[in-house]
Every structure is written in structure tokens, then in C-alpha cells.
Design an enzyme around this catalytic site. Sequence first.
Site, PDB file in Angstrom:
ATOM      1  N   SER A   1      36.519  55.205  13.447  1.00  0.00           N
ATOM      2  CA  SER A   1      36.109  56.278  12.534  1.00  0.00           C
ATOM      3  C   SER A   1      37.121  56.602  11.451  1.00  0.00           C
ATOM      4  O   SER A   1      36.923  57.540  10.667  1.00  0.00           O
ATOM      5  CB  SER A   1      35.836  57.540  13.356  1.00  0.00           C
ATOM      6  OG  SER A   1      36.981  57.881  14.142  1.00  0.00           O
ATOM      7  N   GLU A   2      38.203  55.850  11.344  1.00  0.00           N
ATOM      8  CA  GLU A   2      39.319  56.237  10.488  1.00  0.00           C
ATOM      9  C   GLU A   2      38.935  56.455   9.023  1.00  0.00           C
ATOM     10  O   GLU A   2      39.409  57.408   8.384  1.00  0.00           O
ATOM     11  CB  GLU A   2      40.437  55.182  10.577  1.00  0.00           C
ATOM     12  CG  GLU A   2      41.249  55.235  11.857  1.00  0.00           C
ATOM     13  CD  GLU A   2      40.620  54.470  13.005  1.00  0.00           C
ATOM     14  OE1 GLU A   2      41.292  54.304  14.038  1.00  0.00           O
ATOM     15  OE2 GLU A   2      39.452  54.032  12.875  1.00  0.00           O
ATOM     16  N   VAL A   3      38.100  55.570   8.460  1.00  0.00           N
ATOM     17  CA  VAL A   3      37.809  55.700   7.025  1.00  0.00           C
ATOM     18  C   VAL A   3      37.044  56.981   6.699  1.00  0.00           C
ATOM     19  O   VAL A   3      37.062  57.440   5.548  1.00  0.00           O
ATOM     20  CB  VAL A   3      37.055  54.459   6.489  1.00  0.00           C
ATOM     21  CG1 VAL A   3      37.952  53.231   6.532  1.00  0.00           C
ATOM     22  CG2 VAL A   3      35.753  54.218   7.223  1.00  0.00           C
TER      23      VAL A   3
ATOM     24  N   LEU B   1      37.971  59.750   7.611  1.00  0.00           N
ATOM     25  CA  LEU B   1      39.032  60.736   7.410  1.00  0.00           C
ATOM     26  C   LEU B   1      39.986  60.323   6.301  1.00  0.00           C
ATOM     27  O   LEU B   1      41.040  60.923   6.118  1.00  0.00           O
ATOM     28  CB  LEU B   1      39.818  60.927   8.711  1.00  0.00           C
ATOM     29  CG  LEU B   1      39.014  61.368   9.933  1.00  0.00           C
ATOM     30  CD1 LEU B   1      39.912  61.434  11.152  1.00  0.00           C
ATOM     31  CD2 LEU B   1      38.348  62.714   9.684  1.00  0.00           C
TER      32      LEU B   1
ATOM     33  N   LEU C   1      41.524  57.442   6.241  1.00  0.00           N
ATOM     34  CA  LEU C   1      42.590  56.660   6.864  1.00  0.00           C
ATOM     35  C   LEU C   1      42.093  55.237   7.124  1.00  0.00           C
ATOM     36  O   LEU C   1      40.947  54.913   6.845  1.00  0.00           O
ATOM     37  CB  LEU C   1      43.011  57.327   8.178  1.00  0.00           C
ATOM     38  CG  LEU C   1      43.416  58.799   8.092  1.00  0.00           C
ATOM     39  CD1 LEU C   1      43.648  59.363   9.485  1.00  0.00           C
ATOM     40  CD2 LEU C   1      44.657  58.971   7.218  1.00  0.00           C
TER      41      LEU C   1
END
Length: 261
Positions: A135-137, A139, A141
Site C-alpha cells: 500500500s505504500e504508494v 501514502l 511512499l
Amino acid sequence: MDYQTLTVTITDRIGHVTLNRPDLRNAFNEQSIAELALAFDELGRNELVRAIVLAANGPAFCAGADLNWMKKMAGYSDSENRADAMRLADMLRTMYTCPKPVVAKVQGDCYAGGMGLVAACDVVVAVDTANFCLSEVKLGLIPATISPYVIKAMGEQAARRYFLTAERFDAKEAHGIGFVHEIVPAADLDTKVAGIVQALANNSPNAVREAKKLVREIAGEPVTEALLEDTANRIAVIRASLEGREGVASFLEKRRPSWLD
């Protein structure tokens, strides 16, 4: 050591490392990272331990990084951020290079950095209701620190999709892309993991250690003369080892090998 974010036990030659922040969906912070690194280093060096199970308490396996910790990191200097990221990288490397085989027992959802923990393990068993997400992108990231392990586990093509879309995918898809070895109903999770762990514990400890190292060091290498010499040397050395000689002798003599006593 008195762990604050984990429980660490040894039972019947099996080490158990259990994430224990269920109220926070086992999200990790700097303390969790330090404790995981220490636990896997100590269990890896413990001659009584034959295998390690990474598990978690509560409904989720791991939600990734603790958002309060990430918020604090946003105020770090560049050098502080790099040092903090390296502590996570070192912990994952400690897990990945642990001389003992590691089985991930995924009883619930596994997101972001939690997928890095799982990817650093050797065998992954998950309940069929678990969901996964990088899920980083979402946020702003990227899954940089976990990427060496996740890409190895799911392959480049799957990583292209899930690193970029941050889509949630289910256990069936995780199994289909090779990220998870086995998916089972929740009622069967303990039995399946126990069977795999028993198989690991029954094998030559030295051979298991060397086989794990073999995969790590040979995967992706071109078939060159140097590689052929390396693999020939490895089998020659282990044939002459104490456990190598004992294993062959016990098989021919139809008796238990000494490492099972």
C-alpha cells in the site's frame, strides 16, 4: 531478553517468534525492528533450534509500519532517515540470511512492510481469508526496503502491478503468483505449519542450513564454469561432513540418523 513487542519461545527444538501488538494490527516500529533482529540472530545461533516459526497474535498478521512511527520519521533529518531505514534493512537481512529455516504462519491480513517480513521467510503458509497489499504508494511512499525480498518472492511481473497499483489481493492470488506456498482454512493452519516444521526438524541440520544458503547464493546466477565448480565443491564438502556420512550410513543401515536422537 524481556521482549516488549514480541513473544519468543523455544519448544521441542522449534523457535517461535510471535508479533504481539494486536491492538495495532502488529504494525512495527523501531522497537519491533530491533527486537526482531535480536530474536532471529539469537535463534539462528542457538544450536538447539532446528526451525523458526514467525506468527502473530490477533486478527491481523502485520499492517506494516506503525503510522505514529512514520509520522515521527517525517521530522527526521536526511541522515537520521537513512539510518532508520538501514535498521529495517538490516533486520530483514538478518531474517533472510538466518541459518535456520523460517516458516511464516500468516493467520490474517498482511500489508506493506508486513509483506517484507513474510517474503524474508523460507516457507509461507496463510489462511485462505488473508488479504495482502503493498500500500505504500497510497501514502506517497515506495516499498523500497522490502523490495529485494518481495520481488524475489512474487516475481518482477507481479511486483510491477502491485507496487504501482497498491491493490489489495487475496490469498488465492498470493498463492498463484508464488508469494505464498500453501493456503488453508483457519482450522487447518496449525496442523499444516506443524507438519512442515516437523519435516524441517527431521532433516540434517547442517544440510538444511547449507541448502538454504545454496538457494540464496545460486538463484539467478548464470551457468558458468565457475558456478559448476562452486556447486561441485559444495557437494564434495558436504559428502565428507559428519552429517553427510551419517545420513548415508543410516539410510543404508536402515536406522535413525543421529541428529534425530
